[in-house]
Motif scaffolding. Sequence first.
Motif, PDB file in Angstrom:
ATOM      1  N   GLU A   1       0.823  -1.209   0.000  1.00 44.23           N
ATOM      2  CA  GLU A   1       0.000   0.000   0.000  1.00 44.23           C
ATOM      3  C   GLU A   1       0.857   1.259   0.000  1.00 44.23           C
ATOM      4  O   GLU A   1       0.556   2.235  -0.700  1.00 44.23           O
ATOM      5  N   VAL A   2       1.928   1.262   0.777  1.00 41.11           N
ATOM      6  CA  VAL A   2       2.782   2.445   0.825  1.00 41.11           C
ATOM      7  C   VAL A   2       3.424   2.699  -0.536  1.00 41.11           C
ATOM      8  O   VAL A   2       3.496   3.840  -1.002  1.00 41.11           O
ATOM      9  N   TYR A   3       3.880   1.638  -1.186  1.00 42.42           N
ATOM     10  CA  TYR A   3       4.498   1.809  -2.506  1.00 42.42           C
ATOM     11  C   TYR A   3       3.475   2.234  -3.563  1.00 42.42           C
ATOM     12  O   TYR A   3       3.707   3.193  -4.314  1.00 42.42           O
ATOM     13  N   THR A   4       2.357   1.523  -3.629  1.00 49.24           N
ATOM     14  CA  THR A   4       1.448   1.732  -4.757  1.00 49.24           C
ATOM     15  C   THR A   4       0.495   2.906  -4.565  1.00 49.24           C
ATOM     16  O   THR A   4      -0.010   3.461  -5.541  1.00 49.24           O
ATOM     17  N   LYS A   5       0.231   3.307  -3.315  1.00 53.13           N
ATOM     18  CA  LYS A   5      -0.645   4.452  -3.078  1.00 53.13           C
ATOM     19  C   LYS A   5       0.118   5.764  -2.941  1.00 53.13           C
ATOM     20  O   LYS A   5      -0.433   6.830  -3.237  1.00 53.13           O
ATOM     21  N   ALA A   6       1.354   5.696  -2.482  1.00 55.57           N
ATOM     22  CA  ALA A   6       2.092   6.932  -2.188  1.00 55.57           C
ATOM     23  C   ALA A   6       3.348   7.077  -3.035  1.00 55.57           C
ATOM     24  O   ALA A   6       3.480   8.023  -3.808  1.00 55.57           O
ATOM     25  N   ILE A   7       4.271   6.146  -2.916  1.00 56.90           N
ATOM     26  CA  ILE A   7       5.599   6.337  -3.502  1.00 56.90           C
ATOM     27  C   ILE A   7       5.554   6.364  -5.025  1.00 56.90           C
ATOM     28  O   ILE A   7       6.041   7.324  -5.654  1.00 56.90           O
ATOM     29  N   PHE A   8       4.992   5.338  -5.630  1.00 56.15           N
ATOM     30  CA  PHE A   8       4.995   5.282  -7.094  1.00 56.15           C
ATOM     31  C   PHE A   8       4.185   6.417  -7.734  1.00 56.15           C
ATOM     32  O   PHE A   8       4.680   7.092  -8.642  1.00 56.15           O
ATOM     33  N   PRO A   9       2.938   6.656  -7.281  1.00 59.33           N
ATOM     34  CA  PRO A   9       2.185   7.749  -7.925  1.00 59.33           C
ATOM     35  C   PRO A   9       2.865   9.109  -7.786  1.00 59.33           C
ATOM     36  O   PRO A   9       2.905   9.884  -8.745  1.00 59.33           O
ATOM     37  N   ASP A  10       3.409   9.406  -6.608  1.00 61.70           N
ATOM     38  CA  ASP A  10       4.064  10.701  -6.420  1.00 61.70           C
ATOM     39  C   ASP A  10       5.300  10.835  -7.296  1.00 61.70           C
ATOM     40  O   ASP A  10       5.539  11.893  -7.903  1.00 61.70           O
ATOM     41  N   LEU A  11       6.103   9.788  -7.365  1.00 61.96           N
ATOM     42  CA  LEU A  11       7.334   9.882  -8.164  1.00 61.96           C
ATOM     43  C   LEU A  11       7.037   9.902  -9.658  1.00 61.96           C
ATOM     44  O   LEU A  11       7.724  10.594 -10.420  1.00 61.96           O
ATOM     45  N   LEU A  12       6.031   9.169 -10.089  1.00 62.04           N
ATOM     46  CA  LEU A  12       5.645   9.236 -11.509  1.00 62.04           C
ATOM     47  C   LEU A  12       5.192  10.641 -11.876  1.00 62.04           C
ATOM     48  O   LEU A  12       5.553  11.176 -12.944  1.00 62.04           O
ATOM     49  N   GLN A  13       4.406  11.256 -10.999  1.00 61.13           N
ATOM     50  CA  GLN A  13       3.963  12.629 -11.252  1.00 61.13           C
ATOM     51  C   GLN A  13       5.140  13.594 -11.202  1.00 61.13           C
ATOM     52  O   GLN A  13       5.221  14.551 -11.986  1.00 61.13           O
ATOM     53  N   ALA A  14       6.065  13.345 -10.290  1.00 59.75           N
ATOM     54  CA  ALA A  14       7.244  14.207 -10.186  1.00 59.75           C
ATOM     55  C   ALA A  14       8.101  14.113 -11.442  1.00 59.75           C
ATOM     56  O   ALA A  14       8.603  15.128 -11.946  1.00 59.75           O
ATOM     57  N   VAL A  15       8.289  12.914 -11.958  1.00 61.46           N
ATOM     58  CA  VAL A  15       9.046  12.751 -13.208  1.00 61.46           C
ATOM     59  C   VAL A  15       8.369  13.522 -14.335  1.00 61.46           C
ATOM     60  O   VAL A  15       9.029  14.168 -15.161  1.00 61.46           O
ATOM     61  N   ASN A  16       7.074  13.476 -14.347  1.00 60.47           N
ATOM     62  CA  ASN A  16       6.329  14.158 -15.411  1.00 60.47           C
ATOM     63  C   ASN A  16       6.386  15.677 -15.285  1.00 60.47           C
ATOM     64  O   ASN A  16       6.537  16.394 -16.292  1.00 60.47           O
ATOM     65  N   ASP A  17       6.302  16.207 -14.053  1.00 55.48           N
ATOM     66  CA  ASP A  17       6.109  17.648 -13.863  1.00 55.48           C
ATOM     67  C   ASP A  17       7.365  18.422 -13.474  1.00 55.48           C
ATOM     68  O   ASP A  17       7.403  19.648 -13.637  1.00 55.48           O
ATOM     69  N   LEU A  18       8.366  17.758 -12.927  1.00 52.90           N
ATOM     70  CA  LEU A  18       9.572  18.488 -12.522  1.00 52.90           C
ATOM     71  C   LEU A  18      10.346  18.959 -13.749  1.00 52.90           C
ATOM     72  O   LEU A  18      10.329  18.316 -14.800  1.00 52.90           O
ATOM     73  N   PRO A  19      11.080  20.049 -13.622  1.00 50.28           N
ATOM     74  CA  PRO A  19      11.859  20.550 -14.749  1.00 50.28           C
ATOM     75  C   PRO A  19      13.125  19.728 -14.952  1.00 50.28           C
ATOM     76  O   PRO A  19      13.582  19.003 -14.058  1.00 50.28           O
ATOM     77  N   VAL A  20      13.718  19.873 -16.128  1.00 52.68           N
ATOM     78  CA  VAL A  20      14.994  19.228 -16.421  1.00 52.68           C
ATOM     79  C   VAL A  20      16.099  19.863 -15.587  1.00 52.68           C
ATOM     80  O   VAL A  20      16.974  19.177 -15.056  1.00 52.68           O
ATOM     81  N   ASN A  21      16.061  21.175 -15.457  1.00 52.08           N
ATOM     82  CA  ASN A  21      17.050  21.903 -14.673  1.00 52.08           C
ATOM     83  C   ASN A  21      16.401  22.417 -13.390  1.00 52.08           C
ATOM     84  O   ASN A  21      15.225  22.793 -13.388  1.00 52.08           O
ATOM     85  N   PRO A  22      17.139  22.462 -12.287  1.00 56.77           N
ATOM     86  CA  PRO A  22      16.530  22.796 -10.994  1.00 56.77           C
ATOM     87  C   PRO A  22      16.054  24.241 -10.910  1.00 56.77           C
ATOM     88  O   PRO A  22      16.649  25.143 -11.496  1.00 56.77           O
ATOM     89  N   ARG A  23      14.982  24.431 -10.162  1.00 52.29           N
ATOM     90  CA  ARG A  23      14.448  25.771  -9.918  1.00 52.29           C
ATOM     91  C   ARG A  23      15.423  26.617  -9.117  1.00 52.29           C
ATOM     92  O   ARG A  23      15.561  27.817  -9.337  1.00 52.29           O
ATOM     93  N   VAL A  24      16.099  25.987  -8.165  1.00 52.63           N
ATOM     94  CA  VAL A  24      17.093  26.647  -7.324  1.00 52.63           C
ATOM     95  C   VAL A  24      18.309  25.731  -7.253  1.00 52.63           C
ATOM     96  O   VAL A  24      18.226  24.541  -7.562  1.00 52.63           O
ATOM     97  N   THR A  25      19.434  26.264  -6.846  1.00 49.17           N
ATOM     98  CA  THR A  25      20.621  25.441  -6.683  1.00 49.17           C
ATOM     99  C   THR A  25      20.337  24.312  -5.703  1.00 49.17           C
ATOM    100  O   THR A  25      19.875  24.541  -4.591  1.00 49.17           O
ATOM    101  N   GLY A  26      20.590  23.082  -6.150  1.00 50.20           N
ATOM    102  CA  GLY A  26      20.318  21.929  -5.301  1.00 50.20           C
ATOM    103  C   GLY A  26      18.883  21.460  -5.327  1.00 50.20           C
ATOM    104  O   GLY A  26      18.531  20.529  -4.596  1.00 50.20           O
TER     105      GLY A  26
END
Length: 652
Positions: free
Chosen positions: A183-208
């Motif tokens: 449940e922790v993997y399939t309800k929280a970790i995977f969905p959040d990281l998949l969305q993060a891969v999709n929405d995060l920029p290629v280059n960071p918003r701030v240093t680090g």
Amino acid sequence: MKRFKLQFLISTAALSLSAAGCKDLLNEQPRSTYDPSFFKTEKGVQGGLTAMYAHLRDTYGQAYYYNATLTGTDEVTYGRDADENFLAMDLSGRTQLTANNSRADALWGSAFPNINTANGVIENASAVGTISAALVAEARFFRAFDYFMLVQTFGGVPLDLGAGELKFNNNPVRTSTRNTVPEVYTKAIFPDLLQAVNDLPVNPRVTGGVTKTVARLYLAKAYLTYAWWLENPNNIPTYPAAQRTDPAGRTAQYYYQQAYDVATAGINSPGQYRLQSTYYDVNVATNDRNPEIMLYADHTESSELYNGGSLTFGSGGAPDNFAGWMLTWNYTNIRSNGQFSTGPAAFSSVLREAVQPLGRPWTRMAPTIGAITNTFADKTNDSRFDGTFTTTYRGNWNKGDGAKPTAATNANNLSVSPGDAILTFLGSEPSTAITYPSGPGASNIGAGTLPGRADYVISPLGISRIVYPGLWKLGPYRTDNGTGLGQPNAGSTRPFNIAKFSELYFVAAEAAVKGAAPASGQSARELINVIRARAGKWRFDNNNNVAKSQDNSAAMVAATPNTIDINYILAERSREYFGEGYRWFDLVRTQKWNELAGTYQIGGTNYGDHTPVTVTRTIQPYHYLRPIPQLQLDRMDVDASVKAAYQNPSYQ
């Protein structure tokens, strides 16, 4: 203080999940300040994201948590000055690991308040209207990051902090229910990281800042770890009890392939990240925050406020970065003989100094002999031993205050000067036997001599719980030392590295070993050889303190086995990341902990102990999960039977 107030207020998601000292801070603040509407403003979202980055310092660089990631593995055992926190983690019979002394509590105490902060941002940011999906994706990344660390450490953990699963909570509660690992993997970790891969920029918003590639690394690691969990090759129990099946019916092999595909996507589309040209460049302090480092808990010497701790003394607690002290033995006890104005006398020729090879001694942890002799067997071609340990301790008495000798003699009554080697840990057993004293000896630490050498020496089989090579890669660095010793008693002002671009190669290689179909040119051996070829390139000989332009990459690649197995992957991971806090997770993920770390060798606790002793650890299947911290159980207002069921088995 603003950041801490924000963090504590959000930790009221569950009173039992908040940190010590929460009560005082809550009493100082009106409850209306903590309303979810705070996250419906740009200021609230920005403040929440800032707190998420800052919370990394509460775990990474915190030495007692650092101990929990290494002590008890094939890399590290306890040192001479270890207290119960370290003895318990070693599982070698000195004291039992319990819910009270397990320092994995540092992770529990910092992760849940941050998860609730992320819940608040994710749930409410859309009401602002000007908050981009990329900003919300940063919160999703950190929520997944914390849950991933928690599920690896404790097993299933609560998704509901009091207001519903993955919902922001601002009311104290005294109950808690753990979800299962799937449940922790399939309800929280995977969905959040998949969305993060999709929405995060290629280059960071701030240093680090986190990016698409950072999210890919953690998604790949999560897929890999979950695949091992599903496979469960050694029948390790899980808790809360759950079938080793995926809710969607996917197999371990599916997740190994996903891990490989996501990791290689990160390698092939790296954004700003890249491998450094040499291993030395990855870890030398003058090159901190280099493009290989993808995530770190940041510190600075320019401001105590932004450093998170004093610049002149170490508190011995978070958010100071004091992890590097633990594997630093008390080298200041080395004695040479000097001629003073008052006559000849023994003196400390290696003083405590805020430089990367030295730093503040604590002697709480020590490398095992096997780590020196087996993990780093090749010290000629492979630069990683030299880029990991301090093996040469050089005279610096000229930088100290007070009387200084006009001349100094060391081993074999030979002359030494500042900058010369005073003590050397040899890379291998010498052909000429070392003459060790029958006690501490002239060096005051029981080091030996070899004919014609002015430095005292200790061989790999002669290291002990009290005298051993230091961990150079985590040593301190300051630009304000001047001509003196600087501030060696302060916490390190260097960032504590958490994620490196190089790990994408290891994750993909491990997944390929486990059966993932590789792409052309990216087999397990080819991926590992990228790392090994880099390890063969030298530009500086750290412990001889001289430039060294040498390329042994061909020899390194030629020495790689034609067929890579999991044990080889784990050995390469240890060579690459020794002492950085990876090892316990690696051994637990692959269920190799007892096989690879069930016994180890080390010398005793007295100066002059140079006889290796074989120690056996008692690593039971239940140890593959850390105990739920006692503080959590104490704050739950439920029956004793419920608390007992909440705790991981065999820790009750």
